[in-house]
Write a protein that holds these residues in place. Structure first.
Motif, PDB file in Angstrom:
ATOM      1  N   THR A  84     -96.767 -16.912  -8.804  1.00 46.08           N
ATOM      2  CA  THR A  84     -95.926 -15.853  -8.242  1.00 46.08           C
ATOM      3  C   THR A  84     -96.018 -14.660  -9.172  1.00 46.08           C
ATOM      4  OG1 THR A  84     -94.428 -17.525  -7.382  1.00 46.08           O
ATOM      5  CG2 THR A  84     -93.622 -15.260  -7.447  1.00 46.08           C
ATOM      6  N   ILE A  85     -96.548 -13.556  -8.672  1.00 52.43           N
ATOM      7  CA  ILE A  85     -96.747 -12.359  -9.477  1.00 52.43           C
ATOM      8  C   ILE A  85     -95.750 -11.298  -9.034  1.00 52.43           C
ATOM      9  CG2 ILE A  85     -98.375 -10.546 -10.131  1.00 52.43           C
ATOM     10  CD1 ILE A  85    -100.623 -12.534  -9.534  1.00 52.43           C
ATOM     11  N   GLY A  86     -95.106 -10.645  -9.993  1.00 47.95           N
ATOM     12  CA  GLY A  86     -94.144  -9.602  -9.686  1.00 47.95           C
ATOM     13  C   GLY A  86     -94.782  -8.234  -9.648  1.00 47.95           C
ATOM     14  N   GLN A  87     -94.083  -7.306  -9.020  1.00 44.60           N
ATOM     15  CA  GLN A  87     -94.564  -5.925  -8.966  1.00 44.60           C
ATOM     16  C   GLN A  87     -93.438  -4.979  -9.297  1.00 44.60           C
ATOM     17  OE1 GLN A  87     -96.395  -5.115  -5.228  1.00 44.60           O
ATOM     18  NE2 GLN A  87     -97.902  -6.700  -5.473  1.00 44.60           N
ATOM     19  N   PRO A  88     -93.035  -4.728 -10.527  1.00 47.71           N
ATOM     20  CA  PRO A  88     -93.567  -5.302 -11.758  1.00 47.71           C
ATOM     21  C   PRO A  88     -92.886  -6.602 -12.153  1.00 47.71           C
ATOM     22  CG  PRO A  88     -92.014  -3.598 -12.321  1.00 47.71           C
ATOM     23  CD  PRO A  88     -92.103  -3.619 -10.816  1.00 47.71           C
ATOM     24  N   LEU A  89     -91.678  -6.898 -11.610  1.00 47.11           N
ATOM     25  CA  LEU A  89     -90.961  -8.111 -11.997  1.00 47.11           C
ATOM     26  C   LEU A  89     -90.856  -9.057 -10.812  1.00 47.11           C
ATOM     27  CD1 LEU A  89     -87.993  -6.536 -14.008  1.00 47.11           C
ATOM     28  CD2 LEU A  89     -90.139  -7.437 -14.894  1.00 47.11           C
ATOM     29  N   VAL A  90     -90.791 -10.353 -11.097  1.00 49.51           N
ATOM     30  CA  VAL A  90     -90.603 -11.358 -10.060  1.00 49.51           C
ATOM     31  C   VAL A  90     -89.124 -11.383  -9.700  1.00 49.51           C
ATOM     32  CG1 VAL A  90     -90.822 -13.799  -9.476  1.00 49.51           C
ATOM     33  CG2 VAL A  90     -92.516 -12.721 -10.957  1.00 49.51           C
ATOM     34  N   THR A  91     -88.813 -11.161  -8.425  1.00 49.97           N
ATOM     35  CA  THR A  91     -87.408 -11.148  -8.006  1.00 49.97           C
ATOM     36  C   THR A  91     -86.891 -12.577  -7.961  1.00 49.97           C
ATOM     37  OG1 THR A  91     -88.090 -11.197  -5.688  1.00 49.97           O
ATOM     38  CG2 THR A  91     -87.663  -9.040  -6.658  1.00 49.97           C
ATOM     39  N   GLY A  92     -85.696 -12.787  -8.512  1.00 49.30           N
ATOM     40  CA  GLY A  92     -85.072 -14.097  -8.504  1.00 49.30           C
ATOM     41  C   GLY A  92     -85.575 -15.035  -9.585  1.00 49.30           C
ATOM     42  N   ALA A  93     -86.369 -14.532 -10.535  1.00 51.33           N
ATOM     43  CA  ALA A  93     -86.891 -15.386 -11.597  1.00 51.33           C
ATOM     44  C   ALA A  93     -86.207 -15.046 -12.919  1.00 51.33           C
ATOM     45  CB  ALA A  93     -88.396 -15.202 -11.741  1.00 51.33           C
ATOM     46  N   THR A  94     -85.794 -16.087 -13.644  1.00 50.71           N
ATOM     47  CA  THR A  94     -85.200 -15.918 -14.967  1.00 50.71           C
ATOM     48  C   THR A  94     -85.741 -17.004 -15.889  1.00 50.71           C
ATOM     49  OG1 THR A  94     -83.298 -17.286 -14.414  1.00 50.71           O
ATOM     50  CG2 THR A  94     -83.053 -14.909 -14.108  1.00 50.71           C
ATOM     51  N   VAL A  95     -85.684 -16.711 -17.179  1.00 53.77           N
ATOM     52  CA  VAL A  95     -86.052 -17.689 -18.199  1.00 53.77           C
ATOM     53  C   VAL A  95     -84.834 -17.880 -19.089  1.00 53.77           C
ATOM     54  CG1 VAL A  95     -87.532 -18.142 -20.181  1.00 53.77           C
ATOM     55  CG2 VAL A  95     -88.495 -17.089 -18.140  1.00 53.77           C
ATOM     56  N   GLU A  96     -84.395 -19.136 -19.240  1.00 55.29           N
ATOM     57  CA  GLU A  96     -83.234 -19.429 -20.062  1.00 55.29           C
ATOM     58  C   GLU A  96     -83.674 -20.095 -21.352  1.00 55.29           C
ATOM     59  OE1 GLU A  96     -80.595 -21.761 -17.722  1.00 55.29           O
ATOM     60  OE2 GLU A  96     -80.136 -20.113 -16.359  1.00 55.29           O
ATOM     61  N   GLY A  97     -83.035 -19.682 -22.444  1.00 53.99           N
ATOM     62  CA  GLY A  97     -83.389 -20.238 -23.742  1.00 53.99           C
ATOM     63  C   GLY A  97     -82.189 -20.295 -24.664  1.00 53.99           C
ATOM     64  N   THR A  98     -82.401 -20.921 -25.817  1.00 52.06           N
ATOM     65  CA  THR A  98     -81.373 -21.052 -26.838  1.00 52.06           C
ATOM     66  C   THR A  98     -81.900 -20.441 -28.125  1.00 52.06           C
ATOM     67  OG1 THR A  98     -80.673 -23.136 -25.848  1.00 52.06           O
ATOM     68  CG2 THR A  98     -79.908 -22.683 -28.077  1.00 52.06           C
ATOM     69  N   VAL A  99     -81.085 -19.587 -28.752  1.00 54.31           N
ATOM     70  CA  VAL A  99     -81.473 -18.992 -30.027  1.00 54.31           C
ATOM     71  C   VAL A  99     -81.316 -20.066 -31.101  1.00 54.31           C
ATOM     72  CG1 VAL A  99     -80.899 -17.238 -31.733  1.00 54.31           C
ATOM     73  CG2 VAL A  99     -80.802 -16.686 -29.296  1.00 54.31           C
TER      74      VAL A  99
END
Length: 133
Positions: A49-64
């Motif tokens: 899935t490629i965004g133009q410029p961002l992918v709608t509905g996509a997130t990345v979750e992480g922990t510092v």
């Protein structure tokens, strides 16, 4: 294999769930969760899935995990035959970020069980000694 390309700190980075990455300093306390919305591409089981410029509905979750300073970069300037020398150093502030999951339109992709970077060593079990005569 699932991965995403995100933008953080003015740089683009390929991330996978269950791995940690060193990125530009995030002003978030250690052991807190962070959600990155600037996702440029998501790949899961051959489906891209490629965004133009961002992918709608996509997130990345992480922990510092922690904050630290990177290795020193030395900048040395010299003009030959002029006795002019300048030596300067720079250490960049860095955040170590553990990627927990990649979300795409409500679907959550996480690391497979047993492939996290924080694997514990197995505890040593006592072995009974046998006497040989």
């Amino acid at each position: 294999m699932t991965y995403a390309i995100i933008e953080t700190g003015g740089k683009q980075l390929r991330v996978e769930p269950g791995r940690f990455y060193d990125i530009e300093l995030l002003h978030i306390e250690a052991e807190e969760k962070v959600t990155i919305d600037a996702v440029l591409l998501v790949q899961h089981d051959g489906e891209v899935t490629i965004g133009q410029p961002l992918v709608t509905g996509a997130t990345v979750e992480g922990t510092v995990m922690r904050h630290f300073r990177d290795r020193k970069v030395l900048v040395y300037k010299m003009k030959p035959k002029k006795k002019t020398r300048k030596k300067r150093g720079h250490r960049q502030e860095v955040t170590r970020l553990m990627i927990d999951s990649i979300n795409l339109n409500g679907t959550v992709f996480t690391a497979p069980v047993g492939t996290t970077a924080e694997t514990e060593e197995p505890e040593a079990t006592p072995v009974e000694a046998t006497v040989v005569e």
